[in-house]
Scaffold this motif. Sequence first.
Motif, PDB file in Angstrom:
ATOM      1  N   GLY A  57       0.809  -1.216   0.000  1.00 21.15           N
ATOM      2  CA  GLY A  57       0.000   0.000   0.000  1.00 21.15           C
ATOM      3  C   GLY A  57       0.837   1.258   0.000  1.00 21.15           C
ATOM      4  N   SER A  58       2.029   1.187   0.584  1.00 17.56           N
ATOM      5  CA  SER A  58       2.882   2.373   0.634  1.00 17.56           C
ATOM      6  C   SER A  58       3.382   2.774  -0.750  1.00 17.56           C
ATOM      7  CB  SER A  58       4.079   2.122   1.560  1.00 17.56           C
ATOM      8  OG  SER A  58       4.962   1.168   1.009  1.00 17.56           O
ATOM      9  N   VAL A  59       3.403   1.821  -1.700  1.00 16.10           N
ATOM     10  CA  VAL A  59       3.832   2.141  -3.065  1.00 16.10           C
ATOM     11  C   VAL A  59       2.919   3.196  -3.669  1.00 16.10           C
ATOM     12  CG1 VAL A  59       4.094   1.241  -5.403  1.00 16.10           C
ATOM     13  CG2 VAL A  59       4.886  -0.107  -3.451  1.00 16.10           C
ATOM     14  N   MET A  60       1.601   3.003  -3.512  1.00 16.21           N
ATOM     15  CA  MET A  60       0.637   3.942  -4.054  1.00 16.21           C
ATOM     16  C   MET A  60       0.729   5.292  -3.354  1.00 16.21           C
ATOM     17  SD  MET A  60      -2.420   5.578  -3.623  1.00 16.21           S
ATOM     18  CE  MET A  60      -2.904   4.761  -2.111  1.00 16.21           C
ATOM     19  N   ILE A  61       0.861   5.271  -2.039  1.00 13.72           N
ATOM     20  CA  ILE A  61       0.904   6.518  -1.275  1.00 13.72           C
ATOM     21  C   ILE A  61       2.169   7.302  -1.586  1.00 13.72           C
ATOM     22  CG2 ILE A  61       1.087   7.443   1.074  1.00 13.72           C
ATOM     23  CD1 ILE A  61      -0.896   5.325   1.933  1.00 13.72           C
ATOM     24  N   SER A 112       4.469  11.811  -4.146  1.00 10.75           N
ATOM     25  CA  SER A 112       5.840  11.961  -4.658  1.00 10.75           C
ATOM     26  C   SER A 112       6.865  11.844  -3.532  1.00 10.75           C
ATOM     27  CB  SER A 112       5.995  13.307  -5.376  1.00 10.75           C
ATOM     28  OG  SER A 112       5.166  13.380  -6.511  1.00 10.75           O
ATOM     29  N   TRP A 113       6.604  10.923  -2.620  1.00  5.86           N
ATOM     30  CA  TRP A 113       7.525  10.685  -1.508  1.00  5.86           C
ATOM     31  C   TRP A 113       8.700   9.862  -2.033  1.00  5.86           C
ATOM     32  CZ3 TRP A 113       7.978  12.655   3.238  1.00  5.86           C
ATOM     33  CH2 TRP A 113       8.820  12.010   4.143  1.00  5.86           C
ATOM     34  N   PRO A 114       9.913  10.362  -1.944  1.00  6.26           N
ATOM     35  CA  PRO A 114      11.063   9.696  -2.592  1.00  6.26           C
ATOM     36  C   PRO A 114      11.545   8.450  -1.870  1.00  6.26           C
ATOM     37  CG  PRO A 114      11.802  11.618  -1.366  1.00  6.26           C
ATOM     38  CD  PRO A 114      10.303  11.621  -1.272  1.00  6.26           C
ATOM     39  N   GLY A 115      10.706   7.411  -1.887  1.00  4.22           N
ATOM     40  CA  GLY A 115      11.062   6.151  -1.249  1.00  4.22           C
ATOM     41  C   GLY A 115      11.152   5.019  -2.252  1.00  4.22           C
ATOM     42  N   LEU A 116      11.181   3.804  -1.756  1.00  4.09           N
ATOM     43  CA  LEU A 116      11.298   2.631  -2.618  1.00  4.09           C
ATOM     44  C   LEU A 116      10.060   2.448  -3.495  1.00  4.09           C
ATOM     45  CD1 LEU A 116      12.806   0.051  -0.080  1.00  4.09           C
ATOM     46  CD2 LEU A 116      14.000   1.218  -1.944  1.00  4.09           C
ATOM     47  N   GLY A 117       8.884   2.755  -2.944  1.00  6.45           N
ATOM     48  CA  GLY A 117       7.651   2.590  -3.707  1.00  6.45           C
ATOM     49  C   GLY A 117       7.614   3.474  -4.934  1.00  6.45           C
ATOM     50  N   MET A 118       7.953   4.734  -4.756  1.00  4.81           N
ATOM     51  CA  MET A 118       7.927   5.691  -5.868  1.00  4.81           C
ATOM     52  C   MET A 118       8.953   5.324  -6.939  1.00  4.81           C
ATOM     53  SD  MET A 118       8.541   9.796  -5.755  1.00  4.81           S
ATOM     54  CE  MET A 118       8.673  10.739  -7.281  1.00  4.81           C
ATOM     55  N   ILE A 119      10.161   4.938  -6.507  1.00  2.00           N
ATOM     56  CA  ILE A 119      11.205   4.615  -7.481  1.00  2.00           C
ATOM     57  C   ILE A 119      10.903   3.305  -8.205  1.00  2.00           C
ATOM     58  CG2 ILE A 119      12.740   3.294  -5.969  1.00  2.00           C
ATOM     59  CD1 ILE A 119      13.793   5.952  -8.536  1.00  2.00           C
ATOM     60  N   SER A 120      10.189   2.389  -7.541  1.00  2.00           N
ATOM     61  CA  SER A 120       9.833   1.133  -8.202  1.00  2.00           C
ATOM     62  C   SER A 120       8.817   1.370  -9.311  1.00  2.00           C
ATOM     63  CB  SER A 120       9.291   0.126  -7.185  1.00  2.00           C
ATOM     64  OG  SER A 120       8.078   0.579  -6.614  1.00  2.00           O
ATOM     65  N   LYS A 135       8.483   4.196 -10.965  1.00  2.00           N
ATOM     66  CA  LYS A 135       9.247   4.883 -12.005  1.00  2.00           C
ATOM     67  C   LYS A 135      10.070   3.891 -12.814  1.00  2.00           C
ATOM     68  CE  LYS A 135      12.753   8.492 -12.626  1.00  2.00           C
ATOM     69  NZ  LYS A 135      13.650   9.463 -11.928  1.00  2.00           N
ATOM     70  N   ALA A 136      10.694   2.926 -12.126  1.00  2.00           N
ATOM     71  CA  ALA A 136      11.517   1.929 -12.818  1.00  2.00           C
ATOM     72  C   ALA A 136      10.665   1.036 -13.706  1.00  2.00           C
ATOM     73  CB  ALA A 136      12.274   1.084 -11.788  1.00  2.00           C
ATOM     74  N   ALA A 137       9.466   0.661 -13.226  1.00  2.00           N
ATOM     75  CA  ALA A 137       8.577  -0.189 -14.019  1.00  2.00           C
ATOM     76  C   ALA A 137       8.094   0.546 -15.265  1.00  2.00           C
ATOM     77  CB  ALA A 137       7.394  -0.636 -13.175  1.00  2.00           C
ATOM     78  N   ASN A 138       7.715   1.811 -15.119  1.00  2.00           N
ATOM     79  CA  ASN A 138       7.213   2.593 -16.257  1.00  2.00           C
ATOM     80  C   ASN A 138       8.289   2.832 -17.305  1.00  2.00           C
ATOM     81  OD1 ASN A 138       4.631   2.794 -15.164  1.00  2.00           O
ATOM     82  ND2 ASN A 138       5.071   4.712 -14.110  1.00  2.00           N
ATOM     83  N   ASP A 156      13.216   0.131 -16.496  1.00  2.00           N
ATOM     84  CA  ASP A 156      14.547   0.102 -15.894  1.00  2.00           C
ATOM     85  C   ASP A 156      14.623  -1.127 -14.995  1.00  2.00           C
ATOM     86  OD1 ASP A 156      16.986   0.561 -14.758  1.00  2.00           O
ATOM     87  OD2 ASP A 156      16.610   2.658 -14.247  1.00  2.00           O
ATOM     88  N   TYR A 157      14.852  -2.293 -15.591  1.00  2.00           N
ATOM     89  CA  TYR A 157      14.731  -3.554 -14.878  1.00  2.00           C
ATOM     90  C   TYR A 157      15.780  -3.783 -13.783  1.00  2.00           C
ATOM     91  CZ  TYR A 157      11.271  -4.575 -18.454  1.00  2.00           C
ATOM     92  OH  TYR A 157      10.164  -4.529 -19.274  1.00  2.00           O
ATOM     93  N   PRO A 158      17.024  -3.361 -13.929  1.00  2.00           N
ATOM     94  CA  PRO A 158      17.965  -3.512 -12.801  1.00  2.00           C
ATOM     95  C   PRO A 158      17.494  -2.757 -11.549  1.00  2.00           C
ATOM     96  CG  PRO A 158      19.166  -3.113 -14.823  1.00  2.00           C
ATOM     97  CD  PRO A 158      17.722  -2.890 -15.151  1.00  2.00           C
ATOM     98  N   LEU A 159      16.989  -1.545 -11.751  1.00  2.00           N
ATOM     99  CA  LEU A 159      16.490  -0.765 -10.619  1.00  2.00           C
ATOM    100  C   LEU A 159      15.231  -1.383 -10.045  1.00  2.00           C
ATOM    101  CD1 LEU A 159      16.729   1.680  -8.808  1.00  2.00           C
ATOM    102  CD2 LEU A 159      15.555   3.045 -10.556  1.00  2.00           C
ATOM    103  N   LEU A 160      14.337  -1.865 -10.906  1.00  2.00           N
ATOM    104  CA  LEU A 160      13.110  -2.505 -10.439  1.00  2.00           C
ATOM    105  C   LEU A 160      13.432  -3.774  -9.649  1.00  2.00           C
ATOM    106  CD1 LEU A 160      10.031  -2.655 -10.383  1.00  2.00           C
ATOM    107  CD2 LEU A 160      10.111  -3.834 -12.602  1.00  2.00           C
ATOM    108  N   MET A 161      14.379  -4.569 -10.141  1.00  2.00           N
ATOM    109  CA  MET A 161      14.780  -5.791  -9.443  1.00  2.00           C
ATOM    110  C   MET A 161      15.380  -5.448  -8.088  1.00  2.00           C
ATOM    111  SD  MET A 161      14.749  -9.051  -9.797  1.00  2.00           S
ATOM    112  CE  MET A 161      15.301 -10.313  -8.659  1.00  2.00           C
ATOM    113  N   GLY A 162      16.154  -4.389  -8.035  1.00  2.00           N
ATOM    114  CA  GLY A 162      16.755  -3.970  -6.778  1.00  2.00           C
ATOM    115  C   GLY A 162      15.728  -3.539  -5.754  1.00  2.00           C
TER     116      GLY A 162
END
Length: 321
Positions: free
Chosen positions: A258-262, A267-275, A277-280, A283-289
């Motif tokens: 749920g934190s991914v959506m929030i 635009s909270w610069p955490g793992l959810g937001m960057i994941s 961004k990586a999926a869109n 950017d598969y290395p970043l998404l895997m990380g």
Amino acid sequence: MISRFIVKRIFQGLFVIFFLSILSFAIINAAPGDPATALYGPLADRLTTEERARINKNYGVDRPVAERYIKWTTNMLKGDLGVSYLEGRKVADILKERIPNTLMLFLNSITLILILSLTLGLKAGFNEGSFWDKFISGLSVIFYSIPSFWLALLFIIVFSVQLGLLPSSGNKSISGDGSMIDVIKHLIMPVSVMVISHVGAYARFIQEKVKDESNSHYVTACRANGMEEKKIMKGIIKNALVPFINYLGITIPGFFGGSVMIETVFSWPGLGMISVKAANSKDYPLLMGTIFITGVLVVISIIITDILELSINPSLRKQVT
């Protein structure tokens, strides 16, 4: 021994992380897209076949999936999670910047959720049939039913756009000095949404467990034998906390999900937001990380809840000793 139980849980957690890495790697590599798409976006269609092949070779994606997974795992054990296609930086460095923000959001949210849910749940559970019981039950249902994304947008409209009281995005102001007060202002709305979205379910759970314990035969027997009410209530709370902690451990993965959506909405610069961004951006290395690190955080959280359950559950301690 208790230490053996903890070690066993750690090894189980490592197995879960290992299985998660295989599953995630297989799914991600089966998805459409390549480094060229991540680097050039729509312009990637203009690249020649030879140019795409050269880019793929440079990033090692021309090799078989099994070979790439073994290489990724070997490098991961050394602390190397690869290089982001989009940012051209080490994934480990990007995650180091994001993990503290996600932990800040998670720890503040879960602390408030535990305080509020236990307070409300115990108040309602010990006053069965009263106004507080009905009020907290209704409030829990309302909170649980509100979609978190809708609530997040509502908070932005009311408190940021209309009232101008709180910032709507980020974790610090562009013109700010990054002070604690500035960070707290940015933290208020995402934490509030996280709390409201989850406190209803947790409060309801502890409420029902307290009612079940209060109506049990052993409580009736204790009262018939003249035991002090304070001791009875203490026993009820202790027995109700055991399944509550177990329930908390089970729901933690959904909490991180749920934190991914929030994080994305605010635009909270955490793992959810960057994941996201990586999926869109494919950017598969970043998404895997991000998937791997999130899995590690979830496993650590579950192990902590297991230890808490072990500390207050005498019967469980007897089973592991």
